[in-house]
Design a protein around this motif. Structure first.
Motif, PDB file in Angstrom:
ATOM      1  N   MET A   1       0.825  -1.194   0.000  1.00 16.28           N
ATOM      2  CA  MET A   1       0.000   0.000   0.000  1.00 16.28           C
ATOM      3  C   MET A   1       0.870   1.259   0.000  1.00 16.28           C
ATOM      4  O   MET A   1       0.594   2.218  -0.723  1.00 16.28           O
ATOM      5  CB  MET A   1      -0.944   0.002   1.210  1.00 16.28           C
ATOM      6  CG  MET A   1      -2.019  -1.071   1.148  1.00 16.28           C
ATOM      7  SD  MET A   1      -2.966  -1.207   2.682  1.00 16.28           S
ATOM      8  CE  MET A   1      -4.008   0.246   2.558  1.00 16.28           C
TER       9      MET A   1
ATOM     10  N   CYS B   1     -10.507   2.782   4.713  1.00 16.35           N
ATOM     11  CA  CYS B   1     -10.288   1.339   4.652  1.00 16.35           C
ATOM     12  C   CYS B   1     -11.132   0.602   5.693  1.00 16.35           C
ATOM     13  O   CYS B   1     -11.184   1.017   6.846  1.00 16.35           O
ATOM     14  CB  CYS B   1      -8.809   1.050   4.875  1.00 16.35           C
ATOM     15  SG  CYS B   1      -8.350  -0.655   4.530  1.00 16.35           S
TER      16      CYS B   1
ATOM     17  N   VAL C   1      -4.570   7.279   5.338  1.00 14.19           N
ATOM     18  CA  VAL C   1      -5.567   6.207   5.449  1.00 14.19           C
ATOM     19  C   VAL C   1      -6.380   6.403   6.732  1.00 14.19           C
ATOM     20  O   VAL C   1      -5.839   6.766   7.776  1.00 14.19           O
ATOM     21  CB  VAL C   1      -4.904   4.807   5.411  1.00 14.19           C
ATOM     22  CG1 VAL C   1      -4.061   4.539   6.638  1.00 14.19           C
ATOM     23  CG2 VAL C   1      -5.929   3.713   5.257  1.00 14.19           C
TER      24      VAL C   1
ATOM     25  N   CYS D   1      -9.494   4.353   8.944  1.00 13.07           N
ATOM     26  CA  CYS D   1     -10.067   3.011   9.067  1.00 13.07           C
ATOM     27  C   CYS D   1     -11.449   3.039   9.683  1.00 13.07           C
ATOM     28  O   CYS D   1     -11.770   3.902  10.488  1.00 13.07           O
ATOM     29  CB  CYS D   1      -9.141   2.126   9.892  1.00 13.07           C
ATOM     30  SG  CYS D   1      -7.669   1.720   8.970  1.00 13.07           S
TER      31      CYS D   1
ATOM     32  N   THR E   1     -16.274   4.003   2.238  1.00 14.74           N
ATOM     33  CA  THR E   1     -15.172   3.047   2.207  1.00 14.74           C
ATOM     34  C   THR E   1     -14.596   2.963   0.795  1.00 14.74           C
ATOM     35  O   THR E   1     -15.335   2.825  -0.181  1.00 14.74           O
ATOM     36  CB  THR E   1     -15.656   1.654   2.673  1.00 14.74           C
ATOM     37  OG1 THR E   1     -16.172   1.786   3.993  1.00 14.74           O
ATOM     38  CG2 THR E   1     -14.535   0.636   2.660  1.00 14.74           C
TER      39      THR E   1
ATOM     40  N   TRP F   1     -11.512   0.946   0.373  1.00 10.86           N
ATOM     41  CA  TRP F   1     -10.746  -0.306   0.351  1.00 10.86           C
ATOM     42  C   TRP F   1     -11.223  -1.259   1.431  1.00 10.86           C
ATOM     43  O   TRP F   1     -11.678  -0.822   2.488  1.00 10.86           O
ATOM     44  CB  TRP F   1      -9.256  -0.027   0.599  1.00 10.86           C
ATOM     45  CG  TRP F   1      -8.632   0.813  -0.446  1.00 10.86           C
ATOM     46  CD1 TRP F   1      -8.466   2.175  -0.434  1.00 10.86           C
ATOM     47  CD2 TRP F   1      -8.100   0.359  -1.691  1.00 10.86           C
ATOM     48  NE1 TRP F   1      -7.867   2.576  -1.593  1.00 10.86           N
ATOM     49  CE2 TRP F   1      -7.630   1.488  -2.377  1.00 10.86           C
ATOM     50  CE3 TRP F   1      -7.976  -0.893  -2.288  1.00 10.86           C
ATOM     51  CZ2 TRP F   1      -7.040   1.401  -3.634  1.00 10.86           C
ATOM     52  CZ3 TRP F   1      -7.393  -0.977  -3.536  1.00 10.86           C
ATOM     53  CH2 TRP F   1      -6.925   0.158  -4.198  1.00 10.86           C
TER      54      TRP F   1
ATOM     55  N   LEU G   1      -9.503  -4.460   3.551  1.00 16.00           N
ATOM     56  CA  LEU G   1      -8.345  -5.293   3.870  1.00 16.00           C
ATOM     57  C   LEU G   1      -8.889  -6.423   4.735  1.00 16.00           C
ATOM     58  O   LEU G   1      -9.208  -6.221   5.903  1.00 16.00           O
ATOM     59  CB  LEU G   1      -7.269  -4.494   4.603  1.00 16.00           C
ATOM     60  CG  LEU G   1      -5.965  -5.237   4.866  1.00 16.00           C
ATOM     61  CD1 LEU G   1      -5.252  -5.552   3.555  1.00 16.00           C
ATOM     62  CD2 LEU G   1      -5.051  -4.435   5.783  1.00 16.00           C
TER      63      LEU G   1
ATOM     64  N   LEU H   1      -6.405  -7.194  -0.271  1.00 14.46           N
ATOM     65  CA  LEU H   1      -6.770  -5.786  -0.388  1.00 14.46           C
ATOM     66  C   LEU H   1      -7.646  -5.653  -1.625  1.00 14.46           C
ATOM     67  O   LEU H   1      -7.227  -5.986  -2.734  1.00 14.46           O
ATOM     68  CB  LEU H   1      -5.511  -4.915  -0.522  1.00 14.46           C
ATOM     69  CG  LEU H   1      -5.749  -3.413  -0.691  1.00 14.46           C
ATOM     70  CD1 LEU H   1      -6.369  -2.821   0.581  1.00 14.46           C
ATOM     71  CD2 LEU H   1      -4.428  -2.710  -1.021  1.00 14.46           C
TER      72      LEU H   1
ATOM     73  N   GLU I   1     -10.632  -3.253  -3.775  1.00 15.72           N
ATOM     74  CA  GLU I   1     -11.297  -1.959  -3.953  1.00 15.72           C
ATOM     75  C   GLU I   1     -12.778  -2.092  -3.581  1.00 15.72           C
ATOM     76  O   GLU I   1     -13.441  -3.062  -3.958  1.00 15.72           O
ATOM     77  CB  GLU I   1     -11.180  -1.494  -5.395  1.00 15.72           C
ATOM     78  CG  GLU I   1      -9.783  -1.051  -5.777  1.00 15.72           C
ATOM     79  CD  GLU I   1      -9.733  -0.555  -7.193  1.00 15.72           C
ATOM     80  OE1 GLU I   1     -10.080   0.623  -7.412  1.00 15.72           O
ATOM     81  OE2 GLU I   1      -9.368  -1.361  -8.064  1.00 15.72           O
TER      82      GLU I   1
END
Length: 170
Positions: free
Chosen positions: A28, A37, A56, A58, A97, A99, A101, A130, A132
């Motif tokens: 990343m 994410c 990033v 989360c 969102t 991404w 993971l 990971l 999209e």
């Protein structure tokens, strides 16, 4: 004075090692991946620690007291495709969102087991994938059938064998 109260070891989630998505976050970082994410709270804490909140953000991290219970519950239910997982997944996607993971092994890998036949992860290894969010959104739209259970999700009483796991791509 602060040094006596706050140990330097408390400034990071925990020492790098087993359990952290080190290779995925290296990827990343190298590829310039940024955005919002969805990850389990431990991975979320590691992502923010490694990449920084300016790069990033989360869904949740290990500061469980900081997040509304619904956010934390959504995280577990989505990964395990538990109660109301479709509505919870829609909420996660609607929060902006970019991404996902997700673990590829263990009890939190149910979502990956369902997704893996239909999405192409940007990165995958023996620990995490990971993906999209636009692929997850499309998958949700295409795969959900009338009873609310995607065709690729094991039905009650069936298990996913270790031989059906995806081979790591890297």
């Amino acid at each position: 004075l602060l040094r006596g109260v706050v140990s330097p070891s408390n400034l990071v989630p925990r020492a790098p090692g087993i359990g952290w998505p080190i290779a995925a976050v290296d990827f990343m970082e190298k590829e310039g991946v940024k955005g919002n994410c969805f990850a389990d709270p431990n991975m979320g804490a590691y992502l923010v620690w490694r990449l920084g909140p300016e790069r990033v953000r989360c869904h949740a991290d290990t500061r469980g007291f900081f997040f509304p219970p619904e956010i934390l519950e959504d995280g577990v239910a989505v990964l395990r495709m538990g109660d109301d997982w479709q509505e919870r997944l829609r909420r996660v996607l609607d929060r902006g969102t970019d991404w996902f993971l997700v673990p590829v092994q263990g009890e939190d890998a149910v979502l990956w087991q369902a997704l893996r036949q239909d999405v192409k992860p940007t990165y995958v290894d023996e620990q995490v994938a990971l993906i999209e969010a636009r692929q997850v959104r499309l998958w949700l739209k295409q795969r959900v059938i009338s009873d609310g259970v995607p065709a690729s999700l094991p039905r009650q009483g069936r298990t996913v064998s270790s031989s059906s796991r995806a081979a790591p791509r890297g």
